[in-house]
Design an enzyme around this catalytic site. Structure first.
Site: not given
Length: 459
Positions: A431, A435
Site C-alpha cells: 500500500h 493504491d
C-alpha cells in the site's frame, strides 16, 4: 602427516556467509579428493562443497544450521602430506586443543605438529569431550518379590476387587480369558455373551464393535510424541523472508470473481491439438493476460527499495512462480515473460518446476523477479491472501475453479440459468506503492482477457 584447513570459498557475489544445511562427513571419516563434504546455503542457492585433499576428518565448523563466514575454516582434514604450511596459520591453542595435541603426540610419536587458525570455534577432538564426569556410586540391586504361581495370582485378583467392581455382577470366564481382558483393559462385566461365561470370541466381538463406543486399548494414547524440529536451510530462509515482508510491508488484498468458462473451453481445445507441445495449464494463460495488462499499470511491475526510498518500475516482466518443493516454498523466475508465447511459457514453467523440485535451480533463476504469481493448483481454495515477495510490490493468486449456476442473458431481453466455471482471483499489494483503485483496475483488466480469451492471442 599434517592437518589441512579447508576454508569456505567465495561462493557468490556479495555473499558474506553461508549456512550449513547438511554434512556428508563426520569426525573420523576418511574422505577422498573431490568427494562431497557439506552442503552450504546462501540467499541464492545451495552449493555442495568438495574436499580438495584426501585424509581423515578431525574437525568440523559446527552443527547443521550454523552460519560460516566466507574465508572461515569449514573442515580440518589430517592428510599424509609432510608440509601443509601454506594451508594453515599459527594461532593460540585453547586449553582443550592443548590437551588434545599432547594426547595426540603421546599416541603418535614423531608426527610433525601443525597448528591451524580458526576464525570461529570448531567442534572436534578435545572440545568439551574431555571434561571429567562425576563418578556415579554403585548401588545395590533392589530386591524383587518372587512371582506367584499363575493360580495364586488369579485367586488374589478375584478375591480383591477394588472400586465399583465389588458392586458389579460377577462375570464367569476362564483364567486365560480373564488374563487377556485384563491386558486389554476390558471390564468383563461390560462384555455381552450368549453363554454362561465370557469366551475369547466374545472379547473379539467387543473389540470389533466396542471401538464405536469409545474403547481403545490401554496405554495406547492417541496423542503423538512432541517432535522438536530445528529451523534450518530453506525453511529458515522462508521464515526470515516472510517475517520481513509482513513486518515491513503494509499489505492489502483485493479479490474478484472471474468467469473462466470460455477460457477453460479454449484450453481444452488447445490441448487436444497441441501435438508434441507441453500440456497447457491455467498458469501460462494467466501469465499472458498479466503481461498484456501490466503496461497500463506499471506501478505493479516494480521493486521498492525502502531504505533508499526509491521505487523502480521495470520495463521487462521477470515473473516469479511460487513452487512447492520437499524443502519448502521456492520462487523460480521466468525471465522476460512478455516476450514468450503461451507454449514457450508452458515449457519454461515445466523446466523450472522440475529444477526446483530437484534442488537444481541456478542462482540467476531464483532472484530478480518483478512480480509473482502463486497458485495452489487443483488444491485451490475459495480465496487467498498471498504474502508479497519482498522487495516486489504485488503478488497475484488465482484460486480454485468451481462450477455454479449463474444468470446469463438469453439474447431476447430475458435471463437464463446456465452452468459456469468461476474462479476467484486474489492480488496482494504494497500500500506504500499501490493504491486500492490501481489494484482493482488491474484485476478488471485481467478479467477482460480471461473472460474473453481470444484477446490473449490478439496483437
Amino acid at each position: 602427516m599434517a592437518r589441512f584447513t579447508f576454508k569456505l570459498p567465495d561462493i557468490g557475489e556479495g555473499i558474506s556467509e553461508a549456512e550449513i544445511v547438511a554434512w556428508h562427513v563426520a569426525i573420523g571419516d576418511r574422505v577422498e579428493e573431490d568427494s562431497p563434504i557439506a552442503d552450504m546455503m546462501t540467499d541464492k542457492a545451495t552449493v555442495e562443497m568438495e574436499s580438495p585433499v584426501t585424509g581423515i576428518v578431525v574437525e568440523l565448523a559446527g552443527e547443521v544450521g550454523d552460519q560460516v563466514s566466507i574465508g572461515a575454516a569449514l573442515v580440518v582434514i589430517e592428510t599424509d602430506a609432510v608440509d601443509a604450511a601454506e594451508d594453515v596459520v599459527a594461532a593460540p591453542l585453547t586449553t582443550a586443543q592443548t590437551e588434545t595435541a599432547e594426547q595426540y603426540e603421546a599416541e603418535n610419536p614423531g608426527v610433525e605438529e601443525v597448528v591451524e587458525a580458526t576464525p570461529s570455534p570448531l567442534r572436534g577432538e578435545g572440545r568439551g569431550e574431555g571434561q571429567p564426569q562425576a563418578e556415579t556410586p554403585a548401588t545395590a540391586p533392589t530386591p524383587h518379590p518372587s512371582p506367584l504361581p499363575a493360580g495364586e495370582r488369579e485367586q488374589k485378583a478375584s478375591a480383591a476387587p477394588t472400586g465399583n467392581a465389588a458392586q458389579q455382577p460377577h462375570a464367569l470366564a476362564s483364567p486365560a480369558v480373564r488374563a487377556r481382558a485384563r491386558d486389554l483393559g476390558i471390564d468383563l462385566a461390560s462384555v455381552k455373551t450368549d453363554s454362561d461365561r465370557v469366551r475369547h470370541a466374545d472379547l473379539d466381538a467387543y473389540l470389533r464393535y466396542g471401538s464405536g463406543e469409545g474403547y481403545h486399548p490401554p496405554h495406547a494414547s492417541r496423542a503423538r510424541e512432541d517432535q522438536p524440529i530445528k529451523v534450518i536451510g530453506m525453511r529458515r530462509r522462508i521464515a526470515e523472508n516472510m517475517a520481513a515482508s509482513k513486518r515491513a510491508i503494509p499489505h492489502f488484498t483485493y479479490v474478484d470473481e472471474i468467469d473462466v468458462t470460455a477460457l477453460e473451453a479454449m484450453r481444452a481445445d488447445l490441448n487436444a491439438n497441441r501435438g508434441g507441445r507441453p500440456k497447457l495449464t491455467m498458469l501460462p494463460l494467466m501469465i499472458v493476460a498479466i503481461c498484456k495488462t501490466i503496461p497500463d499499470f506499471p506501478m505493479l511491475n516494480a521493486r521498492y527499495d525502502d531504505e533508499a526510498g526509491v521505487v523502480t518500475r521495470h520495463g521487462a516482466i521477470h515473473l516469479g512462480m511460487a513452487a512447492q518443493t520437499d524443502a519448502g516454498l521456492t520462487v523460480p523466475v521466468i525471465r522476460d515473460a512478455q516476450d514468450r508465447n503461451v507454449w514457450q511459457l508452458a515449457t519454461e514453467i515445466t523446466r523450472l518446476a522440475e529444477a526446483a523440485r530437484a534442488g537444481k535451480l541456478a542462482p540467476n533463476e531464483m532472484g530478480g523477479g518483478t512480480i509473482t504469481v502463486t497458485s495452489l493448483g487443483p488444491l485451490g481454495g475459495i480465496a487467498t491472501t498471498p504474502v508479497i515477495n519482498r522487495p516486489e510490490v504485488a503478488i497475484i493468486g488465482p484460486n480454485k475453479i468451481v462450477e455454479r449456476p449463474i444468470f446469463r442473458s438469453d439474447g431476447r431481453g430475458g435471463d437464463e440459468v446456465v452452468r459456469a466455471k468461476l474462479m476467484n482471483l486474489s492480488i496482494s499489494c504494497d500500500h506504500r506503492v499501490v493504491d486500492g483503485w490501481d489494484a482493482a483496475s488491474f484485476v478488471q483488466g485481467l478479467k477482460k482477457y480471461l473472460e474473453t480469451p481470444v484477446l490473449l492471442f490478439a496483437d
